[in-house]
Design a protein around this motif. Sequence first.
Motif, PDB file in Angstrom:
ATOM      1  N   MET A   1      -6.912  -0.646 -20.780  1.00 36.21           N
ATOM      2  CA  MET A   1      -5.473  -0.610 -20.605  1.00 36.21           C
ATOM      3  C   MET A   1      -5.062   0.529 -19.684  1.00 36.21           C
ATOM      4  O   MET A   1      -4.142   0.391 -18.914  1.00 36.21           O
ATOM      5  N   GLY A   2      -5.727   1.659 -19.712  1.00 38.05           N
ATOM      6  CA  GLY A   2      -5.363   2.828 -18.929  1.00 38.05           C
ATOM      7  C   GLY A   2      -5.295   2.558 -17.438  1.00 38.05           C
ATOM      8  O   GLY A   2      -4.334   2.926 -16.778  1.00 38.05           O
ATOM      9  N   ARG A   3      -6.302   1.882 -16.912  1.00 37.01           N
ATOM     10  CA  ARG A   3      -6.317   1.630 -15.474  1.00 37.01           C
ATOM     11  C   ARG A   3      -5.349   0.523 -15.076  1.00 37.01           C
ATOM     12  O   ARG A   3      -5.042   0.371 -13.916  1.00 37.01           O
ATOM     13  N   GLN A   4      -4.838  -0.229 -16.032  1.00 37.99           N
ATOM     14  CA  GLN A   4      -3.850  -1.263 -15.732  1.00 37.99           C
ATOM     15  C   GLN A   4      -2.420  -0.741 -15.834  1.00 37.99           C
ATOM     16  O   GLN A   4      -1.487  -1.425 -15.426  1.00 37.99           O
ATOM     17  N   LEU A   5      -2.220   0.471 -16.347  1.00 38.92           N
ATOM     18  CA  LEU A   5      -0.878   1.012 -16.520  1.00 38.92           C
ATOM     19  C   LEU A   5      -0.210   1.308 -15.180  1.00 38.92           C
ATOM     20  O   LEU A   5       0.962   0.955 -14.976  1.00 38.92           O
ATOM     21  N   PRO A   7      -0.669  -0.024 -12.064  1.00 40.41           N
ATOM     22  CA  PRO A   7      -0.149  -1.204 -11.376  1.00 40.41           C
ATOM     23  C   PRO A   7       1.025  -1.845 -12.105  1.00 40.41           C
ATOM     24  O   PRO A   7       1.951  -2.345 -11.471  1.00 40.41           O
ATOM     25  N   ARG A   8       1.018  -1.818 -13.427  1.00 38.74           N
ATOM     26  CA  ARG A   8       2.140  -2.393 -14.186  1.00 38.74           C
ATOM     27  C   ARG A   8       3.427  -1.625 -13.903  1.00 38.74           C
ATOM     28  O   ARG A   8       4.493  -2.220 -13.733  1.00 38.74           O
ATOM     29  N   ILE A   9       3.331  -0.309 -13.860  1.00 35.54           N
ATOM     30  CA  ILE A   9       4.506   0.511 -13.557  1.00 35.54           C
ATOM     31  C   ILE A   9       5.005   0.211 -12.144  1.00 35.54           C
ATOM     32  O   ILE A   9       6.206   0.045 -11.920  1.00 35.54           O
ATOM     33  N   ALA A 105       9.480  -3.408   1.511  1.00 39.61           N
ATOM     34  CA  ALA A 105       8.105  -3.840   1.793  1.00 39.61           C
ATOM     35  C   ALA A 105       7.079  -2.794   1.358  1.00 39.61           C
ATOM     36  O   ALA A 105       6.074  -3.135   0.726  1.00 39.61           O
ATOM     37  N   LEU A 106       7.311  -1.533   1.697  1.00 39.38           N
ATOM     38  CA  LEU A 106       6.313  -0.505   1.390  1.00 39.38           C
ATOM     39  C   LEU A 106       6.057  -0.349  -0.115  1.00 39.38           C
ATOM     40  O   LEU A 106       4.891  -0.309  -0.530  1.00 39.38           O
ATOM     41  N   PRO A 107       7.093  -0.281  -0.963  1.00 33.51           N
ATOM     42  CA  PRO A 107       6.798  -0.220  -2.403  1.00 33.51           C
ATOM     43  C   PRO A 107       5.996  -1.435  -2.883  1.00 33.51           C
ATOM     44  O   PRO A 107       5.096  -1.306  -3.733  1.00 33.51           O
ATOM     45  N   ALA A 108       6.296  -2.610  -2.343  1.00 32.77           N
ATOM     46  CA  ALA A 108       5.556  -3.813  -2.741  1.00 32.77           C
ATOM     47  C   ALA A 108       4.115  -3.769  -2.229  1.00 32.77           C
ATOM     48  O   ALA A 108       3.199  -4.227  -2.916  1.00 32.77           O
ATOM     49  N   ILE A 109       3.909  -3.215  -1.035  1.00 27.76           N
ATOM     50  CA  ILE A 109       2.543  -3.060  -0.501  1.00 27.76           C
ATOM     51  C   ILE A 109       1.741  -2.135  -1.403  1.00 27.76           C
ATOM     52  O   ILE A 109       0.579  -2.421  -1.739  1.00 27.76           O
ATOM     53  N   GLY A 113      -1.474  -3.230  -3.636  1.00 27.63           N
ATOM     54  CA  GLY A 113      -2.753  -2.519  -3.548  1.00 27.63           C
ATOM     55  C   GLY A 113      -3.247  -2.081  -4.919  1.00 27.63           C
ATOM     56  O   GLY A 113      -4.434  -2.224  -5.244  1.00 27.63           O
ATOM     57  N   LEU A 114      -2.326  -1.586  -5.738  1.00 27.51           N
ATOM     58  CA  LEU A 114      -2.702  -1.163  -7.092  1.00 27.51           C
ATOM     59  C   LEU A 114      -3.116  -2.351  -7.960  1.00 27.51           C
ATOM     60  O   LEU A 114      -4.083  -2.263  -8.726  1.00 27.51           O
ATOM     61  N   VAL A 115      -2.394  -3.452  -7.833  1.00 31.25           N
ATOM     62  CA  VAL A 115      -2.760  -4.652  -8.600  1.00 31.25           C
ATOM     63  C   VAL A 115      -4.145  -5.129  -8.188  1.00 31.25           C
ATOM     64  O   VAL A 115      -4.988  -5.439  -9.031  1.00 31.25           O
ATOM     65  N   LEU A 116      -4.385  -5.205  -6.885  1.00 30.11           N
ATOM     66  CA  LEU A 116      -5.688  -5.687  -6.405  1.00 30.11           C
ATOM     67  C   LEU A 116      -6.828  -4.758  -6.798  1.00 30.11           C
ATOM     68  O   LEU A 116      -7.925  -5.214  -7.115  1.00 30.11           O
ATOM     69  N   ALA A 117      -6.560  -3.459  -6.791  1.00 28.21           N
ATOM     70  CA  ALA A 117      -7.626  -2.489  -7.074  1.00 28.21           C
ATOM     71  C   ALA A 117      -7.853  -2.254  -8.567  1.00 28.21           C
ATOM     72  O   ALA A 117      -8.992  -2.062  -8.985  1.00 28.21           O
ATOM     73  N   LEU A 118      -6.784  -2.271  -9.351  1.00 30.77           N
ATOM     74  CA  LEU A 118      -6.903  -1.802 -10.735  1.00 30.77           C
ATOM     75  C   LEU A 118      -6.574  -2.828 -11.810  1.00 30.77           C
ATOM     76  O   LEU A 118      -6.956  -2.660 -12.957  1.00 30.77           O
ATOM     77  N   ASP A 119      -5.821  -3.849 -11.463  1.00 33.16           N
ATOM     78  CA  ASP A 119      -5.355  -4.807 -12.480  1.00 33.16           C
ATOM     79  C   ASP A 119      -6.376  -5.941 -12.618  1.00 33.16           C
ATOM     80  O   ASP A 119      -6.120  -7.071 -12.236  1.00 33.16           O
ATOM     81  N   LYS A 120      -7.524  -5.592 -13.171  1.00 33.60           N
ATOM     82  CA  LYS A 120      -8.585  -6.579 -13.323  1.00 33.60           C
ATOM     83  C   LYS A 120      -9.054  -6.606 -14.763  1.00 33.60           C
ATOM     84  O   LYS A 120      -9.235  -5.577 -15.380  1.00 33.60           O
TER      85      LYS A 120
END
Length: 128
Positions: A1-5, A7-9, A105-109, A113-120
Amino acid sequence: MGRQLLPRIAVALVAIEHVYILVLEMFFWNKPLGMKTFNLTQELADATTTLAANQGLYNGFLAAGLFFGLFTGNRVFKIFFLACVIVAGVFGAATAAPKIFFSQALPAIIALGLVLALDKKPAAQRSL
């Protein structure tokens, strides 16, 4: 859960921003806050109120998709709707105001990036 926090934020912040844009465009477009935010004259704001409300509704759909992804944990929804925000932000920057790139755009980028890297999820738990 820690590494998914993280990207969720980040996704939540992008979604909240789009709810804020919805409110500005649908309810405050021709009011002092909306006119100041979008650098509009009263005449232009009054003439384009219906168009702005339509834009605001679309921003609400972006927020709804991001919130759905957050609440269901559906990574594909988060990726898809963040990509939609990025495309909209780049298009807005190219056609309306360059600052839109940095505010949308930049906040979404960054969130993407966080979702792709950490939300797994571990492979055994993956549904999508």
